[in-house]
Design an enzyme around this catalytic site. Structure first.
Site, PDB file in Angstrom:
ATOM      1  N   SER A 140       0.867  -1.185   0.000  1.00 21.72           N
ATOM      2  CA  SER A 140       0.000   0.000   0.000  1.00 21.72           C
ATOM      3  C   SER A 140       0.900   1.229   0.000  1.00 21.72           C
ATOM      4  O   SER A 140       2.029   1.173   0.514  1.00 21.72           O
ATOM      5  CB  SER A 140      -0.857   0.016   1.271  1.00 21.72           C
ATOM      6  OG  SER A 140      -1.489   1.274   1.414  1.00 21.72           O
ATOM      7  N   TYR A 153      -2.010  -0.901  10.340  1.00 21.90           N
ATOM      8  CA  TYR A 153      -2.150  -1.266   8.926  1.00 21.90           C
ATOM      9  C   TYR A 153      -0.879  -0.892   8.150  1.00 21.90           C
ATOM     10  O   TYR A 153      -0.318  -1.709   7.419  1.00 21.90           O
ATOM     11  CB  TYR A 153      -3.375  -0.566   8.333  1.00 21.90           C
ATOM     12  CG  TYR A 153      -3.545  -0.794   6.856  1.00 21.90           C
ATOM     13  CD1 TYR A 153      -3.918  -2.051   6.364  1.00 21.90           C
ATOM     14  CD2 TYR A 153      -3.327   0.223   5.930  1.00 21.90           C
ATOM     15  CE1 TYR A 153      -4.064  -2.269   4.998  1.00 21.90           C
ATOM     16  CE2 TYR A 153      -3.471   0.011   4.569  1.00 21.90           C
ATOM     17  CZ  TYR A 153      -3.846  -1.241   4.106  1.00 21.90           C
ATOM     18  OH  TYR A 153      -3.988  -1.452   2.759  1.00 21.90           O
TER      19      TYR A 153
END
Ligand SMILES: NC(=O)c1ccc[n+]([C@@H]2O[C@H](COP(=O)([O-])OP(=O)(O)OC[C@H]3O[C@@H](n4cnc5c(N)ncnc54)[C@H](OP(=O)(O)O)[C@@H]3O)[C@@H](O)[C@H]2O)c1
Length: 243
Positions: A140, A153
């Protein structure tokens, strides 16, 4: 050359995984679909086969080591080999530390980190025997820029980046390793955010600057279209509107 390649995809039931399966199958890949929800996988297989493509699926929880072994086994039983493992499944129940959502932290570690490692454990012996193969991992843009409320995350995605780059170096000359770092993408991910203010914030931001999952699928196709001697290490992509 994507046509004819046997490509296993985790997190194929929705979002980026689904769009990538459709895109690669359209280019002639034989796709092997994994996720936990069978209905989404069955619908996707039907869609691909109705369009003249080839797809098989197996219910797969990437936090279970044996499920990845089984998904890789399905590729071999169905198509005789495995050329690419796209470890894309991800969990994103983000939130501030003060929420103390420790179960969610654990889920993110289990799915985002262990899920990638278990994929490596399942596919590496196959790739070594073939002396060819390609790992593609979805990290990401958050792996490079930690922002409040997404720290666990972001940490799991930074781990994916580190694992991928180290793996690439260890396997150089034989097996390719690539990482995709998408920015905000229009998928179901914000549905899993429990914190109501954060969820609303994300939905507003998404409406302003999310890119389509098809854009990420095209980046995966770009990585796969390279000549055999070329390894694209990392692709970071965002919508033009995302700062
Ligand atoms: N959307 C974004 O803005 C964005 C940005 C950067 C990176 N990413 C990454 O992109 C990847 C795909 O996410 P998405 O945005 O496409 O979200 P999504 O639409 O929610 O898709 C997530 C996929 O992961 C699967 N999954 C979740 N837990 C799993 C498990 N334990 N085992 C197997 N499959 C599991 C889900 O299927 P089941 O529920 O059926 O298992 C689903 O197919 C993730 O790694 C995510 O971190 C997303």
């Amino acid at each position: 050359m994507i046509s004819g390649q046997v490509i296993a995809i985790t997190g194929a039931s929705s979002g980026i995984g689904r769009a990538t399966a459709l895109c690669l199958a359209e280019c002639g890949a034989k796709v092997v679909l994994g996720a936990r929800h069978e209905d989404g996988l069955a619908r996707l297989k039907e869609e691909i086969t109705a369009a003249g493509g080839q797809a098989v699926y197996r219910v797969t929880d990437v936090s279970r080591r044996e499920d990845l072994q089984s998904l890789v086994g399905l590729a071999q039983q169905s198509f005789g080999r495995l050329d690419v493992l796209f470890s894309n499944a991800g969990a994103m129940p983000i939130g501030p530390f003060d929420d103390l959502a420790v179960d969610d932290w654990e889920t993110m570690v289990d799915v985002n980190i262990k899920g990638v490692l278990f994929g490596i454990a399942a596919a590496l012996p196959v790739f070594r025997r073939q002396d060819s193969g390609h790992f593609i991992h979805t990290a990401s843009a958050a792996a490079r820029k930690t922002v409040p409320n997404q720290v666990v995350y972001a940490a799991t995605k930074a781990a994916v980046l580190a694992i991928s780059d180290g793996l690439r170096q260890e396997l150089a000359g034989h097996i390719r390793v690539s990482t995709i770092l998408p920015g905000f993408t229009d998928t179901a991910f914000s549905e899993h955010v429990r914190n109501p203010e954060l969820k609303e914030q994300l939905q507003k931001a998404g409406a302003k600057f999310a890119m389509s999952p098809e854009a990420v699928a095209r980046a995966v196709a770009y990585v796969l279209e390279q000549p055999e001697g070329v390894n694209i290490g990392e692709v970071t992509l965002r919508s033009k509107a995302q700062p």
